[in-house]
Write an enzyme that holds these catalytic residues in place. Sequence first.
Site, PDB file in Angstrom:
ATOM      1  N   ASP A   1       0.868  -1.165   0.000  1.00  0.00           N
ATOM      2  CA  ASP A   1       0.000   0.000   0.000  1.00  0.00           C
ATOM      3  C   ASP A   1       0.915   1.228   0.000  1.00  0.00           C
ATOM      4  OD1 ASP A   1      -2.173   1.653  -0.076  1.00  0.00           O
ATOM      5  OD2 ASP A   1      -3.275   0.635   1.514  1.00  0.00           O
TER       6      ASP A   1
HETATM    7  C1  BGC Z   1      -4.998   3.206  -0.023  1.00  0.00           C
HETATM    8  C2  BGC Z   1      -5.221   2.187  -1.117  1.00  0.00           C
HETATM    9  C3  BGC Z   1      -5.061   2.830  -2.457  1.00  0.00           C
HETATM   10  C4  BGC Z   1      -3.698   3.466  -2.540  1.00  0.00           C
HETATM   11  C5  BGC Z   1      -3.407   4.102  -3.873  1.00  0.00           C
HETATM   12  C6  BGC Z   1      -3.720   3.978  -0.223  1.00  0.00           C
HETATM   13  O1  BGC Z   1      -3.608   5.022   0.666  1.00  0.00           O
HETATM   14  O2  BGC Z   1      -4.964   2.537   1.212  1.00  0.00           O
HETATM   15  O3  BGC Z   1      -6.479   1.614  -0.980  1.00  0.00           O
HETATM   16  O4  BGC Z   1      -5.239   1.881  -3.462  1.00  0.00           O
HETATM   17  O5  BGC Z   1      -3.599   4.452  -1.542  1.00  0.00           O
HETATM   18  O6  BGC Z   1      -4.131   5.236  -4.080  1.00  0.00           O
END
Ligand code: BGC
Length: 793
Positions: free
Chosen positions: A317
């Site tokens: 993530d």
């Molecule tokens: C979120 C994810 C997301 C990623 C990319 C993160 O902060 O937890 O769900 O896909 O950002 O935007």
Amino acid sequence: MDFRSHRALCFSSVSTFLLIVVAAQFGLPRAAIAAAHSARSSGDIPSMPASNAQLTNKHLNARVNALLSTMTLEEKVGQLVQYSAGVPTGPATDRQDYKTMIAAGEVGSLFNITDAKTTNMYQHIAVEKSRLHIPLLFGQDVIHGYNTVFPVPLGLAASFDPEMIQATARMAATEASADGIRWTFSPMVDIARDARWGRIVEGSGEDPYLGSAIARAYVQGYQGERLSDPTSIAACVKHFAAYGGVIAGREYNAVDMSDVTLRQDYLPPYQAAIDAGAVTVMSAFNSLNGVPSTANPYTLTQILRNEWGFQGFTVSDYHAVYELIAHGIALDSATAGQKAITAGLDMDMEGNVYHTRLSALVRNGQVPEATIDEAVRRILRVKFALGLFEHPYVNENPSAYVATPEKRALARKAAEESIVLLQNQAHLGQPKLLPIRPQVHTIALIGPLGDANWEMFGSWPAKGNPADVVTLRTALDQRMKATGGKVLYAQGTEILTQSEAGFAAALDAAKQSDLVLMTLGEDGPTMTGEASSRAHLGLPGNQEKLLEAIVATGKPVVLLVFSGRPLVLDWAAQHVPAIVEAWFPGIEAGPALTNILFGDVNPSGKLPVSLPYAVGQEPLYLSQLPTGRPAGDVNLMHPPQNAEEKFLSRYIDAPNAPLFPFGHGLSYTDFDYAPVTLNAQQVSLEKLQSGAPGIQASTDVRNAGAVAGTEVVQLYIRIRGASMEEPVRQLEGFQRITLAPGESKHVTFTLGLPEMSFINAQSQRVVEQGTEYTVYIGGSSQATQSAQFNVVK
Ligand code: BGC
């Protein structure tokens, strides 16, 4: 369509490991394994795209290996690096030299770019200027639509309609891929049982059976028949694992959970998505039992690859590799990178750790080059499978997006199916307040969400344009004008304020009306989704105060709740005759709501989450374990069964039961359920194991009202007499059926090994002899019709 259990897939595909364990325990013959495997292709499971097979294709892997053999260490590491090159969706690393890095082969993927011109611009650099011409993979959070924004995922889940959800995902894939986006960070399949957690809106709610059926639908919609189809986008199952279990519902918090709960309740939807062919997986921000998911070999390698046979690649993530330092398991970024890559984390999203540290880690012997090679292989496989090497670019001048009638029709159907009629009581001589009667001439539309467009998107609006949203006010105006009626609109208050400046105008409008529609709730984009945990779950600001003032006028009031989570609606439930849960319905919010309110469409949505009386009940969910001192037969039945007895498992100041239970949702007609019948009172475990089909549970459902309606027929079980406590009720089947007035349908569910199984203390999925199963079938988790059978030798 009957969506078989998530467990059908656990039993049916790559879980040979687990099956063998089960087989060993019960001496399951090979035939049973084969039967369980074949469940996947049995009539009632939608056929699966063989994306994992697409990745294991020999020819493809020969290309991958040939390319890998020409790569320098830096170029290999480059494939494991991803940066956000648009509006950041987390803390930014402030890197801006993407063009130089791409030309040097130092970047494998970019995200947060939503136009074809820019994706092409970067792609030209990768393909034409980098030494090996390896295309970039562009990712994006395409969560509930791209240009055409559908209801938020929690709303979509309320439809209990995986086929419809698959269609929304397909449309989203077609739209996103036109901008060069071939990878979505979806589906989010985290089981969420705590309404305080803002991200409950992004998934399918509290239940693993429903969550698994929907997880498959998303994957099939995004990835289509073949990944190489230019309109297909790779799915990314997230957030692995158990992110929804964060302690106290607080965002990014730790998760502490037994392996039994993990495997029984939280893992099935991830596995269902992978079995459906999802080619990527995102690790979660949370730690699980003390090990951050970004660097957790148990989840990333043992479960995902060794047990489930996952062939695709994993991505962290946002910035999470670097955050291993804050987690306290790494003193510096080099150690963070080393721990993540060796645990099985292939791509570093925005962490800037792999990019800056991995080559040195290999050179000084702390990370074997073979580990890097394997991660690169996994990523290249997906790039080849997507056809990026053949078709790296997209048409830069597509005609501008138009929300065509066809797109609107799907968005409207999705919104209509997602809306849940929570309560519909009598008011002043009228048996039920909804649908709105033709005699209603003047409607007061009051509240901060009645004329809101952007808010209708909820979190992750992707490329949605607020101008495409038809608000409730617009749709209602049109509808009332057509019949000579009128709408008096007053905002009344804002979503989050204590100012009562608008109250007087709202009261005025109410007094002049025949009916009041109150549109209250959360601010979708800012109060729900990531980093939006709430400790209070009431209507924000002074909205409830406004509601109380309007109710005090004595006018009939319908409350429309716009929310991305269960809100505490206790006061409203006692004082407002009709309550509708609208979630955040997307671009067709207004027409969908209007159709439901006037009865042109009969509501059919059912709650994918339990709605509490009080925030202190959270986490609140149906499939709780029993206690030795239950209040009533079980703890969660409705109406509350709290007895006078003191020494019971209960609150002294609130019921145990939810205000509105899982699976609940009213219709404008009534459905009668005949008693449940079983084709046998006993089932032999040995026979089941040798391929016998299992128990058939049936009922007749009759539309006893005057209008046609769609019902989600739900099957729940309770297991007693097993080696473990099993939930007081758990969903094991559902079917959406539509019935004309007076019409009946015979509905049958099959309970086989997958549906009957549970996780034992050794973390094995088993069915045990000597157990008793109670089967409930009805229109909600409070179903009263039941029958029992036993599992014998
Ligand atoms: C979120 C994810 C997301 C990623 C990319 C993160 O902060 O937890 O769900 O896909 O950002 O935007």
